[in-house]
Design an enzyme around this catalytic site. Structure first.
Site, PDB file in Angstrom:
ATOM      1  N   GLU A 106       0.822  -1.207   0.000  1.00 40.71           N
ATOM      2  CA  GLU A 106       0.000   0.000   0.000  1.00 40.71           C
ATOM      3  C   GLU A 106       0.860   1.264   0.000  1.00 40.71           C
ATOM      4  O   GLU A 106       1.807   1.380   0.772  1.00 40.71           O
ATOM      5  CB  GLU A 106      -0.942   0.007   1.203  1.00 40.71           C
ATOM      6  CG  GLU A 106      -1.892  -1.181   1.250  1.00 40.71           C
ATOM      7  CD  GLU A 106      -2.859  -1.239   0.065  1.00 40.71           C
ATOM      8  OE1 GLU A 106      -2.931  -0.257  -0.691  1.00 40.71           O
ATOM      9  OE2 GLU A 106      -3.543  -2.270  -0.085  1.00 40.71           O
TER      10      GLU A 106
ATOM     11  N   ARG B 236     -17.127  -0.443   4.995  1.00 40.54           N
ATOM     12  CA  ARG B 236     -18.060  -1.173   4.133  1.00 40.54           C
ATOM     13  C   ARG B 236     -18.861  -2.189   4.936  1.00 40.54           C
ATOM     14  O   ARG B 236     -20.012  -2.499   4.602  1.00 40.54           O
ATOM     15  CB  ARG B 236     -17.271  -1.856   3.014  1.00 40.54           C
ATOM     16  CG  ARG B 236     -18.088  -2.633   2.014  1.00 40.54           C
ATOM     17  CD  ARG B 236     -17.199  -3.154   0.898  1.00 40.54           C
ATOM     18  NE  ARG B 236     -16.030  -3.859   1.401  1.00 40.54           N
ATOM     19  CZ  ARG B 236     -16.042  -5.148   1.757  1.00 40.54           C
ATOM     20  NH1 ARG B 236     -17.154  -5.869   1.666  1.00 40.54           N
ATOM     21  NH2 ARG B 236     -14.933  -5.728   2.196  1.00 40.54           N
TER      22      ARG B 236
ATOM     23  N   CYS C 281      -7.976  -1.593   8.201  1.00 44.33           N
ATOM     24  CA  CYS C 281      -6.588  -1.691   7.737  1.00 44.33           C
ATOM     25  C   CYS C 281      -6.023  -0.304   7.476  1.00 44.33           C
ATOM     26  O   CYS C 281      -4.926   0.035   7.921  1.00 44.33           O
ATOM     27  CB  CYS C 281      -6.507  -2.532   6.465  1.00 44.33           C
ATOM     28  SG  CYS C 281      -6.869  -4.284   6.705  1.00 44.33           S
TER      29      CYS C 281
ATOM     30  N   HIS D  64      -1.415  -5.624   2.193  1.00 44.42           N
ATOM     31  CA  HIS D  64      -2.609  -6.457   2.115  1.00 44.42           C
ATOM     32  C   HIS D  64      -2.265  -7.809   1.498  1.00 44.42           C
ATOM     33  O   HIS D  64      -1.574  -7.877   0.475  1.00 44.42           O
ATOM     34  CB  HIS D  64      -3.684  -5.773   1.258  1.00 44.42           C
ATOM     35  CG  HIS D  64      -4.650  -4.966   2.052  1.00 44.42           C
ATOM     36  ND1 HIS D  64      -4.859  -3.618   1.834  1.00 44.42           N
ATOM     37  CD2 HIS D  64      -5.476  -5.313   3.080  1.00 44.42           C
ATOM     38  CE1 HIS D  64      -5.778  -3.172   2.681  1.00 44.42           C
ATOM     39  NE2 HIS D  64      -6.165  -4.180   3.446  1.00 44.42           N
TER      40      HIS D  64
END
Length: 334
Positions: free
Chosen positions: A209, A219, A272, A296
């Site tokens: 990332e 979400r 995260c 990730h």
């Protein structure tokens, strides 16, 4: 990592000096000199003189720089070979080299280019613990009975060839306790670097990332049932932070070993990303000399529910192999 015991103004000064912002570094060390009540104030005065000397070199004034460097040797004279985690002998040697270069008539810009050393390079590290890396993973969440990031962290060894020590923490999938735990671990273990792992089951590769954004927009709920929308992680904090991990070199190393990987622009807006942003903010706000970033992991065929049209990794061993590559690449950059 010794710099955690130094005043905040000194930590900031070290960071600025390393960036060759010598004037502002000088101001930070001056603050420490004025505010420190014990004998260490004169050590900070010596750091002040070094910064002022380099600043004069950037002004093409080598004679003025020489005066500051000479004063540095005077202020360092009472101190033992090691002080506050610094190798004082090495600092003296470096300053004498600078004076010798000026006496030889080398151009000021040549001296800065060829002789510059970050002050943090003079800090002493234990021979058996040259680098300490904090790694984190997450507990299972949602419909996952296991979490490959947790399994990976627990499976990695504590020592890498006597040169790297790993300290580990598993974070709860909790919007409050997760970020708080990794910040607590940073101050408990005082690492040189932080590698945080999480799972992104819909991705097909390891994602390095690039950016943490100041946004919580979940979400799905966390494990406490809380689902947050459109809130900042740190009110009035910067919009984003870039990773300080060498992700391009990490990508090249993984690719050369046949590990599917890519650089991802953003860590999303779930927990995260919140952990990633919280770590980067803590480091930047407190001038901690720590490299950090987030990685990730895709789903594992051994532990995670398969996603339609997704390519899962073969299993934990493949992730361990990849983590070894990431850790060794980070060590090579240290």
């Amino acid at each position: 990592m010794f710099s955690q015991n130094l005043p905040r103004s000194v930590r900031k000064g070290l960071r600025l000096f390393n960036q060759k912002d010598f004037y502002r570094a000088h101001e930070c060390f001056e603050d420490a000199w004025q505010q420190t009540p014990d004998d260490s104030r004169e050590f900070f005065r010596a750091l002040l003189q070094i910064s002022a000397g380099y600043f004069r070199l950037t002004q093409y004034r080598p004679d003025a720089a020489k005066k500051f460097f000479s004063r540095t040797l005077v202020w360092l004279k009472p101190f033992p070979n090691h002080h506050l985690g610094f190798d004082v002998v090495a600092i003296r040697h470096h300053v004498k080299e600078l004076i010798d270069a000026i006496n030889l008539g080398l151009a000021a810009e040549v001296i800065v280019k060829s002789k510059f050393q970050p002050l943090q390079s003079f800090m002493i590290k234990d021979d058996e613990d040259k680098m300490k890396i904090l790694i984190s993973g997450f507990e299972p969440f949602r419909n996952f009975s296991q979490n490959i990031s947790k399994d990976l962290v627990q499976a990695l060894p504590d020592q890498f060839g006597g040169q790297i020590t790993l300290t580990k923490t598993i974070l709860p999938v909790d919007n409050v306790k997760g970020p708080a735990r990794i910040v607590e671990a940073i101050y408990q273990y005082q690492p040189d670097a932080v590698l945080s792992f999480g799972i992104a089951a819909n991705r097909k590769k390891i994602n390095l990332e690039r950016i943490a954004i100041n946004l919580k927009d979940y979400r799905i709920p966390d494990n406490t049932g809380v689902q947050i929308s459109d809130q900042p992680i740190i009110p009035n904090g910067p919009a984003a932070y870039f990773t300080t991990l060498p992700i391009r070199k990490m990508l090249n190393s993984l690719s050369a070993s046949g590990i599917p990987a890519s650089i991802s622009l953003s860590a999303g807006a779930y927990l995260c990303n919140q952990v990633f942003y919280t770590v980067m903010h803590e480091i930047n706000h407190n001038y901690l000399p720590i490299k950090a970033g987030f990685i990730h992991l895709p789903a594992s065929s051994e532990t995670d529910p398969p996603k339609e049209n997704s390519n899962t990794f073969a299993g934990l061993e493949q992730f361990i192999f990849a983590a070894n590559i990431l850790i060794n690449t980070l060590f090579d950059e240290n």
